[in-house]
Each structure stands twice: as structure tokens, then as C-alpha cells.
Design a protein around this motif. Sequence first.
Motif, PDB file in Angstrom:
ATOM      1  N   LYS A   1       0.745  -1.054   0.006  1.00  0.00           N
ATOM      2  CA  LYS A   1       0.140  -0.121   0.044  1.00  0.00           C
ATOM      3  C   LYS A   1       0.800   1.562   0.011  1.00  0.00           C
ATOM      4  O   LYS A   1       0.539   2.250  -0.519  1.00  0.00           O
ATOM      5  N   LYS A   2       1.696   1.291   0.904  1.00  0.00           N
ATOM      6  CA  LYS A   2       2.523   2.223   0.900  1.00  0.00           C
ATOM      7  C   LYS A   2       3.684   2.480  -0.164  1.00  0.00           C
ATOM      8  O   LYS A   2       4.161   3.380  -0.847  1.00  0.00           O
ATOM      9  N   LEU A   3       3.605   1.664  -0.616  1.00  0.00           N
ATOM     10  CA  LEU A   3       4.994   1.784  -1.984  1.00  0.00           C
ATOM     11  C   LEU A   3       4.587   1.770  -3.597  1.00  0.00           C
ATOM     12  O   LEU A   3       4.997   2.086  -4.199  1.00  0.00           O
ATOM     13  N   LYS A   4       2.997   1.450  -2.869  1.00  0.00           N
ATOM     14  CA  LYS A   4       2.314   1.802  -4.314  1.00  0.00           C
ATOM     15  C   LYS A   4       3.672   0.808  -5.898  1.00  0.00           C
ATOM     16  O   LYS A   4       3.250   1.286  -7.398  1.00  0.00           O
ATOM     17  N   PRO A   5       4.272  -0.443  -5.531  1.00  0.00           N
ATOM     18  CA  PRO A   5       4.609  -1.595  -7.205  1.00  0.00           C
ATOM     19  C   PRO A   5       3.794  -1.102  -7.739  1.00  0.00           C
ATOM     20  O   PRO A   5       2.957  -1.369  -8.489  1.00  0.00           O
ATOM     21  N   GLU A   6       4.398  -1.646  -9.327  1.00  0.00           N
ATOM     22  CA  GLU A   6       3.951  -2.081 -11.102  1.00  0.00           C
ATOM     23  C   GLU A   6       3.691  -3.164 -10.589  1.00  0.00           C
ATOM     24  O   GLU A   6       2.419  -3.046 -11.424  1.00  0.00           O
ATOM     25  N   ILE A   7       4.195  -4.310  -9.754  1.00  0.00           N
ATOM     26  CA  ILE A   7       4.247  -5.481  -9.606  1.00  0.00           C
ATOM     27  C   ILE A   7       5.268  -5.942  -8.427  1.00  0.00           C
ATOM     28  O   ILE A   7       5.778  -5.059  -7.974  1.00  0.00           O
ATOM     29  N   VAL A   8       3.989  -6.692  -8.041  1.00  0.00           N
ATOM     30  CA  VAL A   8       5.075  -7.593  -6.824  1.00  0.00           C
ATOM     31  C   VAL A   8       5.048  -9.035  -7.625  1.00  0.00           C
ATOM     32  O   VAL A   8       4.332  -9.952  -8.004  1.00  0.00           O
ATOM     33  N   THR A   9       6.594  -9.869  -7.134  1.00  0.00           N
ATOM     34  CA  THR A   9       6.578 -11.054  -7.392  1.00  0.00           C
ATOM     35  C   THR A   9       6.492 -11.730  -5.548  1.00  0.00           C
ATOM     36  O   THR A   9       7.128 -10.956  -5.096  1.00  0.00           O
ATOM     37  N   LEU A  10       5.654 -13.166  -5.974  1.00  0.00           N
ATOM     38  CA  LEU A  10       5.682 -13.627  -4.570  1.00  0.00           C
ATOM     39  C   LEU A  10       5.738 -14.973  -4.980  1.00  0.00           C
ATOM     40  O   LEU A  10       5.954 -15.656  -5.118  1.00  0.00           O
ATOM     41  N   ASP A  11       7.217 -15.263  -3.085  1.00  0.00           N
ATOM     42  CA  ASP A  11       6.743 -16.443  -3.445  1.00  0.00           C
ATOM     43  C   ASP A  11       5.615 -17.460  -2.131  1.00  0.00           C
ATOM     44  O   ASP A  11       5.958 -17.182  -1.528  1.00  0.00           O
ATOM     45  N   VAL A  12       5.290 -18.497  -2.603  1.00  0.00           N
ATOM     46  CA  VAL A  12       3.680 -18.693  -1.702  1.00  0.00           C
ATOM     47  C   VAL A  12       4.404 -19.366  -1.187  1.00  0.00           C
ATOM     48  O   VAL A  12       3.409 -19.934   0.103  1.00  0.00           O
ATOM     49  N   PHE A  13       5.356 -20.087  -0.778  1.00  0.00           N
ATOM     50  CA  PHE A  13       6.042 -21.376   0.230  1.00  0.00           C
ATOM     51  C   PHE A  13       6.944 -20.397   0.864  1.00  0.00           C
ATOM     52  O   PHE A  13       8.248 -20.119   0.925  1.00  0.00           O
ATOM     53  N   LEU A  14       6.581 -19.244   2.223  1.00  0.00           N
ATOM     54  CA  LEU A  14       6.934 -18.802   2.946  1.00  0.00           C
ATOM     55  C   LEU A  14       7.240 -19.002   4.456  1.00  0.00           C
ATOM     56  O   LEU A  14       6.015 -20.315   4.513  1.00  0.00           O
ATOM     57  N   PRO A  15       8.113 -18.981   5.333  1.00  0.00           N
ATOM     58  CA  PRO A  15       8.112 -19.678   6.197  1.00  0.00           C
ATOM     59  C   PRO A  15       6.969 -18.727   8.080  1.00  0.00           C
ATOM     60  O   PRO A  15       6.712 -19.675   8.705  1.00  0.00           O
ATOM     61  N   ASP A  16       6.763 -18.020   6.752  1.00  0.00           N
ATOM     62  CA  ASP A  16       5.847 -17.207   8.343  1.00  0.00           C
ATOM     63  C   ASP A  16       4.718 -17.188   8.342  1.00  0.00           C
ATOM     64  O   ASP A  16       3.778 -16.779   9.098  1.00  0.00           O
ATOM     65  N   THR A  17       4.065 -17.172   7.159  1.00  0.00           N
ATOM     66  CA  THR A  17       3.594 -16.989   6.265  1.00  0.00           C
ATOM     67  C   THR A  17       2.040 -17.704   5.611  1.00  0.00           C
ATOM     68  O   THR A  17       3.216 -18.245   4.482  1.00  0.00           O
ATOM     69  N   ASN A  18       1.309 -18.384   5.922  1.00  0.00           N
ATOM     70  CA  ASN A  18       0.843 -18.451   3.883  1.00  0.00           C
ATOM     71  C   ASN A  18       0.273 -17.603   3.379  1.00  0.00           C
ATOM     72  O   ASN A  18      -0.146 -16.719   3.038  1.00  0.00           O
ATOM     73  N   GLY A  19       1.303 -18.174   1.829  1.00  0.00           N
ATOM     74  CA  GLY A  19       1.805 -17.438   1.053  1.00  0.00           C
ATOM     75  C   GLY A  19       0.525 -17.180   0.089  1.00  0.00           C
ATOM     76  O   GLY A  19      -0.520 -16.135  -0.402  1.00  0.00           O
ATOM     77  N   TRP A  20      -0.618 -18.515   0.220  1.00  0.00           N
ATOM     78  CA  TRP A  20      -1.906 -17.567  -0.196  1.00  0.00           C
ATOM     79  C   TRP A  20      -2.904 -16.700  -0.068  1.00  0.00           C
ATOM     80  O   TRP A  20      -3.696 -15.666  -0.252  1.00  0.00           O
ATOM     81  N   ASP A  21      -2.653 -15.868   1.744  1.00  0.00           N
ATOM     82  CA  ASP A  21      -2.912 -15.952   2.624  1.00  0.00           C
ATOM     83  C   ASP A  21      -2.946 -14.529   1.976  1.00  0.00           C
ATOM     84  O   ASP A  21      -3.575 -13.050   1.824  1.00  0.00           O
ATOM     85  N   VAL A  22      -1.315 -14.275   1.554  1.00  0.00           N
ATOM     86  CA  VAL A  22      -1.147 -13.049   1.254  1.00  0.00           C
ATOM     87  C   VAL A  22      -1.682 -12.178  -0.489  1.00  0.00           C
ATOM     88  O   VAL A  22      -1.829 -11.244  -0.313  1.00  0.00           O
ATOM     89  N   LEU A  23      -1.637 -13.748  -1.535  1.00  0.00           N
ATOM     90  CA  LEU A  23      -2.080 -13.141  -2.011  1.00  0.00           C
ATOM     91  C   LEU A  23      -4.078 -13.127  -2.279  1.00  0.00           C
ATOM     92  O   LEU A  23      -4.183 -11.712  -2.843  1.00  0.00           O
ATOM     93  N   ARG A  24      -4.240 -14.163  -1.102  1.00  0.00           N
ATOM     94  CA  ARG A  24      -5.723 -13.119  -1.094  1.00  0.00           C
ATOM     95  C   ARG A  24      -5.817 -11.994  -0.304  1.00  0.00           C
ATOM     96  O   ARG A  24      -7.307 -10.908  -0.891  1.00  0.00           O
TER      97      ARG A  24
END
Length: 447
Positions: free
Chosen positions: A227-250
Motif C-alpha cells: 500500500k505504501k510503496l505502490k509497486p508496479e508489480i509484486v513477485t511472490l513466493d507463496v511458500f513463506l516461512p511465517d505466513t501462508n503465501g496464499w493468504d498474502v495473495l488473497r
Amino acid sequence: MDFSLDPNFGNIQADRSRLIQILYNLVSNAIKFTPEKGKIFVHCKQSGSRAIFSVMDTGIGISSEDQKKLFQPFTQIDSSSSRQYCGTGLGLALVKKIVNLHQGDIWVESELGKGSTFIFTIPLTRPCEPRKVDTKDLREILIDFEMNKVAICSAKECEKDAQRETDISEISLPEIHLPEKAPESRSLVLVVDDDRNSNELISIILRDEGYCTASLYSGKNVLNITKKLKPEIVTLDVFLPDTNGWDVLRKLKGDPDTARIPVLIISVTDNNELGVALGAIYSFTKPVRRVELLSSLKEITSTFKFEEPRILIVDDDENAVELLSSMIEPEGFEVTKAYSGQEGLDKLFSEQQPDILILDLLMPEVSGFEIISRMRDAEKTKDIPLIVCTAAEFTEKNIEELNGELKGSLISIMKKGTFGRKELINRIKQLAMLKRRDDERNPYCRR
């Protein structure tokens, strides 16, 4: 970091993606536990009919007591110097399983305060008879990982994290790295990947092409930082150690401030991992073995304490639906059948809501991905346990078909290990173009 390969080393017959996964994990751990200005050495040599790999670091080291439990799932080193590295304690347990499946062995040599050396050996040629491994242990590790990964950190730490998540003003932003030779107006790409090697590699490729980059190494605060950086694109690894990456995407796609920011998923290495990436507790390739399916259903029933679970099977292949139904109905499960994605949605949100969903991903008109997205967005269905059944061979064509379904949501998927620099840049440009076209059609929805 130094890499060396014995000049006498010949060919090796092994699962290439799994071998890379082992080395990625060991090297990532070495980087994580080695202070700045430390050294890491990766060496490979041949000894008789076996290959010997070693990853050595000059990091914090491991006590003899901790070494005994290092390869057990969900085991964290207790020393105060390593508590700052909060993780799931799962990686080395999976590494050991993979090495064992190759009829290999793995061990560690370490001294506290002086660094560690992880060594594993596997045969140079594929064994005639595979080693018998209790795959139930592996499945239990995976389901526990999916359900308990957030609980690995202490309750107090998680409470603090949640508080920081809600207070956007206190979040420290990652450093933005500018390209050396490019106009200042170039787009910003936010790279989210806990693997520092992978994160840095993607960032370097993007900066060489003229993009600005910012890196995050965990799923914590991705939404607010986006929200703060407002990037043009986000690249995302959904296998993250502290969070379910699918939840991040959602969260990214569910928030009006970030919903139209394209997300490039760079994570999936095979078809089963794709299912896990989409939030599945279990993921199987067709044809599904009866014993595996029943084992997974019983595990879910026990974990979620269902008394008489209702199971919804959604697949456009009528034969597949009937086959799965014939496997589980004799065991006392109540089965509801849907032969298309739309019929599956109707029954998913009916009064007779299922307790467990078995889903095919690739269906015409309404895809499995859309069903998952709708299910996770609705409060009454978001926690329904999901089992994904994919095609026996999830090909590049299948990925293309799935990406076609995802265009409208400005989401794309790339499988690690299957693309190079040119493919990555082209995909980034495609997403940026889709975003510009979307903005032109919907000027009031722009960021």
C-alpha cells in the motif's frame, strides 16, 4: 560464497528439481546463520559410486545437543544466538526425507561458534529398487506445517506482529534499489521471497533491465508495505516461512488499494506443490490412489473433529467423479457430486455446505482457481479443508491455460527452475501491459 566441483565428477542420475531443492535449503540456512563477512563453501565430489555434497559455513554453529534433534520436524535450535531466526523448523526434516528417497544419507558436523558443515551423499546411478519410506510421515509433516506454521513463533511474538500489521505508520519500508543505467521513471517491482539467493537473483535481473526493486524476505506486512510503496508489480513466493503465501495473495487481491496491482507467483516446482500453493491441505496427481485419498480424508476428519463429514467432489470429468466417489462412499463418507465448475460453486454455497472439498483445477468456463478464490473470499466457506487433484502431468500448456484464467485478476504463475532471464522479463512486461490496458478501460479504478 565459493562453489567448487571436483574435475573428476561425472554424470549423476537423480531428480533434478529435488536435488536443487536440497541445495537451496542448505545454502539458504547457511546464509541465514552466517554473520556478515562470513564465508560459505559448496563442494561436490565423487567417491566410488556415490556423490558427496557439502555446504560449509563460518556461522554461529550448532551445539552437540541440538545436532541430535536437527532433522526432526518442527524442531528449533534453543540457543539464544539463534532465537532471532524464527522459522518453522520444517526444512531439514523435508531435506532428510528427500535424501532418503534417493537412498542417500545426510548429517552435520558443527561446533558452536565456529560454523557448520552439512554433508549428504546419494548414488550416482538411480537404484534398481527404491528405498521404502513411510510417506505417511511426510504427509503428516506437510499437513502440520500448513496448519501450525504461524504457531511456531511464540504467542507474544505473533501478537506483536499482528499489532504491527494493523499500525501501518510504524512499518519500516524496505530499501529501494535503483538500476545503474536507466531513467529515474522506471517502474518499481516488490520482490517477496524468503530465499535470499532467489530474491537477490530476481532483483539483479530486474535492475539490469532498468527496474527499481525492493525486497521482502517474509510475508509479514506485505499488504501494508505494498500500500505504501505502490509497486508496479509484486513477485511472490507463496511458500513463506511465517505466513501462508496464499493468504498474502488473497489479501492483496481483496484490498481495493492493491487489488489491481499485478502479482507474479514465482514458486511452484511441480503439480502437487501448485495445489499446496493454492491453499490445499493435500494435493494429489491423477489417478489418485485409494489408500492415499482415504488416509487424507481420515486425517482431516480427525484434525477438524468432523463427525459425519460431507464431501463435495468437483470435476468436469464424469469418470473421475465417479471413481473418487466409489473410493470414499463405502467408508461412510457422505458424497455430493458436481460435474462442472459452476455446479461446484452452486453446491459449495448451498444450504448443505460441504465439510471438505475435493477439486480439479483445470475445468472449462469456471476453473478450480476461481472456485478457490470465491471460497476463500466468503466468510462461511473460507476455512473449508481443500484437497486438489491435478492432471497426472501438469505441463507448461496447463500452466498457460491456468494463467489465461488468471489474467482478469492480474495474476500469473511461473515454475521455479523452468524459466530464464528473458522469460522473467517478458512476463513482467506482459503483466505491466495488462495493467495499463485495465487502467485505460477502468480509469476510476486506478491506484
